[in-house]
Write an enzyme that holds these catalytic residues in place. Structure first.
Site, mmCIF file in Angstrom:
data_model
loop_
_atom_site.group_PDB
_atom_site.id
_atom_site.type_symbol
_atom_site.label_atom_id
_atom_site.label_comp_id
_atom_site.label_asym_id
_atom_site.label_seq_id
_atom_site.Cartn_x
_atom_site.Cartn_y
_atom_site.Cartn_z
ATOM 1 N N ARG A 189 6.349 -4.987 0.593
ATOM 2 C CA ARG A 189 6.308 -6.343 1.148
ATOM 3 C C ARG A 189 5.823 -7.382 0.138
ATOM 4 O O ARG A 189 5.126 -8.328 0.474
ATOM 5 C CB ARG A 189 5.428 -6.398 2.411
ATOM 6 C CG ARG A 189 5.883 -5.472 3.526
ATOM 7 C CD ARG A 189 7.258 -5.859 4.080
ATOM 8 N NE ARG A 189 7.666 -4.932 5.119
ATOM 9 C CZ ARG A 189 8.422 -3.853 4.908
ATOM 10 N NH1 ARG A 189 8.871 -3.583 3.688
ATOM 11 N NH2 ARG A 189 8.743 -3.052 5.897
ATOM 12 N N SER A 238 5.913 -8.531 12.711
ATOM 13 C CA SER A 238 4.802 -7.665 12.306
ATOM 14 C C SER A 238 3.714 -8.485 11.624
ATOM 15 O O SER A 238 3.969 -9.180 10.640
ATOM 16 C CB SER A 238 5.296 -6.578 11.357
ATOM 17 O OG SER A 238 6.193 -5.717 12.011
ATOM 18 N N GLU A 308 0.601 -9.460 6.825
ATOM 19 C CA GLU A 308 1.996 -9.475 6.398
ATOM 20 C C GLU A 308 2.598 -10.848 6.666
ATOM 21 O O GLU A 308 3.410 -11.350 5.893
ATOM 22 C CB GLU A 308 2.801 -8.404 7.135
ATOM 23 C CG GLU A 308 4.259 -8.339 6.707
ATOM 24 C CD GLU A 308 4.987 -7.134 7.260
ATOM 25 O OE1 GLU A 308 6.203 -7.251 7.506
ATOM 26 O OE2 GLU A 308 4.365 -6.074 7.449
#
EC number: 1.3.1.98
Length: 325
Positions: A189, A238, A308
């Protein structure tokens, strides 16, 4: 908006008679002052962009960034899914890529070229129609190609770094460059794409497949998301990265945070790695709830969750000059 000499415009008044002192180059696309961002992000909360720029094409964007004062911050905005825009708004220029950047075309039997504003659903559907397998996971990510490239977006065991050949990027200086996947320093990520850079297109490569088989996999992914995620809620996707050896949702659940609420924000009871705006949450509510979840998880398990979701902009107590109200 009136144009000054050479088509330049002064920065907007902050409401107290103070004008932020930078000029904006002339554009062929649209440029709006004090543009509300809440309607453009999934949480439906947050402040305004000092300026919102929707370029007509890549040349328009390149010229604008080249001629813009280098000290002015620039941020790219996709579908606004994994994003908290703080209540004081975003200083500088927010760049939003519209329809001119939302095209997807098959180059050959395994390769697609995708505009930076194209959605994951459009990319995966075009791949299916062209018989290109391996891109089905993009069906499950609520974002655009530019966001996938920047954040190494992924799901169901696949990541952008697995399919990216190269991308065309306009740097904050206005220079247009082509970067390979190796150039982006991908990790989980994360990429090393420079701040202020905007991804205008990307080349993805899969492998040959049967459209019916590809569709079946897309259907499986869609059904799994529908069953496990609060898709019809105002959410940001998320919230936290999965720490090594752990699932973020399980850590949140074990810390007793399922359904935890703060103001108008709540931890989803369906999937505990999702935060919800239950109706009237401010971005401060949402971010504070996330920080409380992080605190409880650390106290319970010793694991420090990392966000995130990207959090951008100023608090409600600040203005675009950085001064307290």
């Amino acid at each position: 908006m009136g144009g000054g000499p050479c088509g330049c415009r002064d920065g907007p008044d902050d409401g107290d008679g103070v004008t932020t002192a930078f000029a904006l180059p002339a554009v062929r696309g649209t440029l709006k002052a004090q543009a509300p961002l809440a309607p453009l992000v999934w949480f439906k909360a947050g402040g305004a962009a000092q300026w919102l720029f929707e370029p007509r094409d890549a040349d328009d964007l390149s010229a604008f960034l080249r001629d813009l004062d280098p000290s002015v911050p620039v941020m790219a905005l996709g579908l606004g899914s994994n994003l908290i825009v703080r209540d004081g708004g975003v200083p500088g220029v927010v760049v939003r890529l519209g329809k001119p950047f939302a095209k997807v075309e098959a180059l050959d039997a395994t390769t697609l070229i995708c505009g930076g504003g194209a959605s994951g659903i459009l990319v995966s559907s075009t791949a299916r129609d062209a018989g290109v397998a391996g891109l089905e996971f993009l069906r499950s990510i609520p974002g655009t190609v530019g966001g996938f490239v920047r954040m190494n977006g992924g799901a169901y065991g696949r990541e952008t770094c697995d399919i990216l050949v190269e991308c065309d990027v306009i740097l904050r200086s206005g220079e247009r460059v082509t970067l390979s996947a190796a150039d982006l320093g991908y990790t989980y990520r994360h990429s090393t794409l420079p701040a202020g850079a905007v991804v205008v297109s990307a080349t993805f490569r899969g492998h040959p497949g049967e459209p019916a088989v590809i569709q079946a996999e897309m259907d499986r992914i869609a059904a799994a998301r529908e069953e496990s995620q609060p898709l019809r809620s105002k959410t940001g996707g998320s919230t936290f990265k999965n720490p090594d050896g752990h699932k973020a949702w399980a850590l949140v659940d074990d810390a007793g945070c399922r359904g935890l609420a703060l103001g108008g924000a709540q931890v989803s009871e369906k999937h505990t790695n999702f935060l919800l705006n239950t109706g009237d949450a401010t971005s401060a509510d949402i971010e504070a709830l996330g920080e409380e979840v992080r605190r409880r998880v650390k106290a319970k398990s010793g694991v420090e969750l990392e966000w995130e979701i990207q959090r951008v902009g100023l608090s409600a107590d600040d203005d675009f000059t950085g001064a307290k109200k």
